[in-house]
Write a protein that holds these residues in place. Structure first.
Motif, PDB file in Angstrom:
ATOM      1  N   LEU A 347       0.827  -1.208   0.000  1.00 15.06           N
ATOM      2  CA  LEU A 347       0.000   0.000   0.000  1.00 15.06           C
ATOM      3  C   LEU A 347       0.860   1.256   0.000  1.00 15.06           C
ATOM      4  CD1 LEU A 347      -2.784  -1.032   2.571  1.00 15.06           C
ATOM      5  CD2 LEU A 347      -2.964  -0.925   0.083  1.00 15.06           C
ATOM      6  N   MET A 348       1.963   1.250   0.774  1.00 11.87           N
ATOM      7  CA  MET A 348       2.874   2.396   0.803  1.00 11.87           C
ATOM      8  C   MET A 348       3.519   2.618  -0.564  1.00 11.87           C
ATOM      9  SD  MET A 348       4.764   2.006   4.527  1.00 11.87           S
ATOM     10  CE  MET A 348       5.526   3.616   4.490  1.00 11.87           C
ATOM     11  N   ASP A 400       5.624   5.515  10.036  1.00 14.78           N
ATOM     12  CA  ASP A 400       6.612   4.572   9.491  1.00 14.78           C
ATOM     13  C   ASP A 400       6.089   3.146   9.621  1.00 14.78           C
ATOM     14  OD1 ASP A 400       9.316   6.486  10.980  1.00 14.78           O
ATOM     15  OD2 ASP A 400       8.262   6.762   9.081  1.00 14.78           O
ATOM     16  N   LEU A 401       6.631   2.255   8.810  1.00 14.49           N
ATOM     17  CA  LEU A 401       6.250   0.834   8.847  1.00 14.49           C
ATOM     18  C   LEU A 401       7.423   0.008   9.368  1.00 14.49           C
ATOM     19  CD1 LEU A 401       4.396  -1.560   8.150  1.00 14.49           C
ATOM     20  CD2 LEU A 401       5.349  -1.517   5.835  1.00 14.49           C
ATOM     21  N   MET A 412      12.060  -1.826   7.666  1.00 12.61           N
ATOM     22  CA  MET A 412      11.437  -0.549   7.971  1.00 12.61           C
ATOM     23  C   MET A 412      11.210   0.203   6.661  1.00 12.61           C
ATOM     24  SD  MET A 412      13.425   0.836  11.396  1.00 12.61           S
ATOM     25  CE  MET A 412      12.198   2.111  11.709  1.00 12.61           C
ATOM     26  N   ALA A 413      10.114   0.953   6.590  1.00 12.47           N
ATOM     27  CA  ALA A 413       9.826   1.766   5.417  1.00 12.47           C
ATOM     28  C   ALA A 413       9.426   3.159   5.869  1.00 12.47           C
ATOM     29  CB  ALA A 413       8.714   1.135   4.577  1.00 12.47           C
ATOM     30  N   ASP A 421      17.492  11.483   5.789  1.00 10.33           N
ATOM     31  CA  ASP A 421      16.682  11.460   7.013  1.00 10.33           C
ATOM     32  C   ASP A 421      16.533  10.042   7.551  1.00 10.33           C
ATOM     33  OD1 ASP A 421      16.273  14.192   7.056  1.00 10.33           O
ATOM     34  OD2 ASP A 421      14.495  14.092   5.780  1.00 10.33           O
ATOM     35  N   ALA A 422      16.382   9.062   6.637  1.00  6.57           N
ATOM     36  CA  ALA A 422      16.300   7.664   7.069  1.00  6.57           C
ATOM     37  C   ALA A 422      17.616   7.226   7.713  1.00  6.57           C
ATOM     38  CB  ALA A 422      15.972   6.772   5.876  1.00  6.57           C
TER      39      ALA A 422
END
Length: 484
Positions: A347-348, A400-401, A412-413, A421-422
């Motif tokens: 979905l993301m 976040d996921l 992580m997403a 930033d990630a």
């Protein structure tokens, strides 16, 4: 006439409610079976990932040896000191492998050494095994021999440490798979069922009255399947049957309330309101929507019946909600499991592509889990995974996921932030781990390796995760080379 009406209403209401009960109970049974099947799919993912982890770890080891200058020089001059220091049975035993081959460019054996971990004696490596595995080039994975022995292997070119010189040959490392070790690590009770070369499916699930029987097909590089099976208690299905029995009593009680209302009420008021109840129940059955509630006014037995039915529907809906939660979250860590995480990641990806948003993926692997399991206990290993999951959750935002892929692997997403930033998020995680380790009294450290990539809109979800996985292994390899 009045008695006929009451009997007619009672009979029709009984039929309607009985059909409602059958509808609900059958749907609950189907949902419970789906949850059992999903649990089996999760078990297959964990087992298959463990085989992949075995070959990936061996790949890192063979790659390190293949890029070692001493190995490169040994192919040229057959240095005896190299044999005494590195190719003795004790070294092979320490590496945890069974066979090691070093060949020249023609595939001819320069040196080979073998070790039997059961007898703790050196053995002669079979030349035919080398010949068969060289067909697969510079790769790694599971190989099933002609006598159905399961081998985890990795083959890499022999070059210098800076990769400036031409390859001198290949290094091949082989580990004979031990099912008892896998059961001990995963806490499973898998059994070897056989070898199959025609099955295309990944796993099979058969659900009996109170047990779930799983059959897993693990593919090899030579197009054979290792077949493993196990069984476990059908806890979710048994829970569903118990709940259905409880709700059967609720149904009977509500039916008695209905008969009491019909017997002592006024026909006109009862008839109109009963028809409304019947219409609502039939609508629930027709639309299969358990979120709907009966809307009846008043303060008498019929309103009590409406209240009981709505409580009954509330209980069913809450139970389904809990089951969905149980099927969505990883039981050990409390974060999303692989199945739910993959759904949310898809979905993301669609949202990022539709709105041209940046999407960053991060593959995370726990360092040193095998060391903790082997030197302390599997409970300590589980505690290590849970602590890492807790810390990752601590530094992730609500948008976040974070989910567990299986074993010691997480993903992580980040939607709407860029690569730097990630990186800052993961840097804060590693800094926190360093402070944690400094103050911790545990005999081991909490460490992770990770790989961060930008999502390419043209990539599939498997390619997206695999690219992040490759980045993670680059970092893990750098760590190993720094230790060497």
């Amino acid at each position: 006439m009045r008695k006929k009406i009451i009997v007619s209403i009672t009979l029709s209401s009984f039929i309607v409610f009985f059909l409602l009960f059958l509808f609900i109970s059958e749907n609950i049974k189907k949902d419970y079976k789906k949850f059992e099947e999903r649990r089996s799919e999760e078990r297959y993912m964990i087992i298959n990932n463990e085989f992949k982890s075995l070959s990936d770890n061996l790949k890192i080891l063979s790659s390190d040896w293949g890029e070692w200058d001493d190995t490169y020089e040994f192919v040229q001059n057959k240095n005896e000191n190299y044999i005494k220091s590195n190719l003795n049975p004790e070294s092979i035993a320490t590496l945890g492998i069974n066979y090691l081959y070093i060949t020249d460019l023609t595939g001819k054996t320069v040196y080979s050494v073998g070790y039997d971990h059961k007898s703790q004696k050196s053995v002669k490596p079979p030349e035919k095994l080398l010949f068969n595995l060289l067909k697969f080039g510079e790769s790694s994975g599971m190989y099933i021999s002609e006598d159905n022995k399961i081998m985890i292997f990795s083959s890499d070119p022999i070059t210098d440490s800076k990769a400036l010189k031409n390859s001198m040959g290949k290094i091949l490392m082989i580990y004979e798979f031990n099912l008892d070790n896998l059961n001990k690590k995963l806490g499973t009770n898998l059994e070897f069922l056989g070898i199959n070369s025609s099955e295309k499916k990944s796993f099979e699930v058969n659900i009996s009255k109170d047990r779930v029987y799983n059959k897993f097909y693990i593919p090899s590089v030579n197009e054979k399947n290792l077949i493993l099976n196990d069984s476990l208690a059908a806890d979710i299905l048994v829970l569903g049957k118990d709940n259905i029995e409880k709700y059967a009593w609720v149904f009977i009680i509500n039916l008695l309330v209905l008969i009491s209302v019909i017997s002592f009420g006024i026909e006109k008021l009862i008839l109109s309101r009963i028809r409304k109840i019947e219409h609502s129940v039939e609508e629930i059955i027709e639309k299969k929507d358990l979120s709907k509630r009966l809307k009846i006014t008043g303060n008498d037995e019929i309103s009590l019946l409406k209240k009981n039915i709505n409580v009954f529907l509330d209980t069913i809906e809450n139970m389904n909600s809990k089951l969905v939660g149980k099927a969505s979250y990883d039981l050990m860590t409390g974060i999303f499991n692989r199945h739910t995480g993959i759904e949310k990641l898809e979905l993301m990806m669609k949202k990022a592509k539709l709105n041209n948003y940046p999407l960053i993926g991060c593959f995370i692997d726990v360092d040193g889990l095998k060391f903790v399991n082997d030197n302390f206990s599997h409970n300590d290993g589980d505690e290590l995974i849970k602590n890492i999951a807790y810390i990752l959750k601590k530094f992730s935002r609500d948008e976040d996921l974070l989910f567990r892929l299986g074993g010691d692997e997480f993903f992580m997403a980040f939607l709407g932030i860029d690569h730097s930033d990630a990186e800052k998020v993961l840097l804060r995680v590693t800094n926190y781990l360093q402070k944690y380790n400094k103050n911790s009294k545990k005999p081991y450290d909490l460490k992770i390796s990770y790989g961060i990539i930008n999502y390419d809109y043209n990539k599939t979800i498997d390619e997206f995760i695999f690219s992040a996985d490759e980045k993670m292994y680059e970092q893990k390899s750098e760590k190993k080379s720094l230790r060497i």
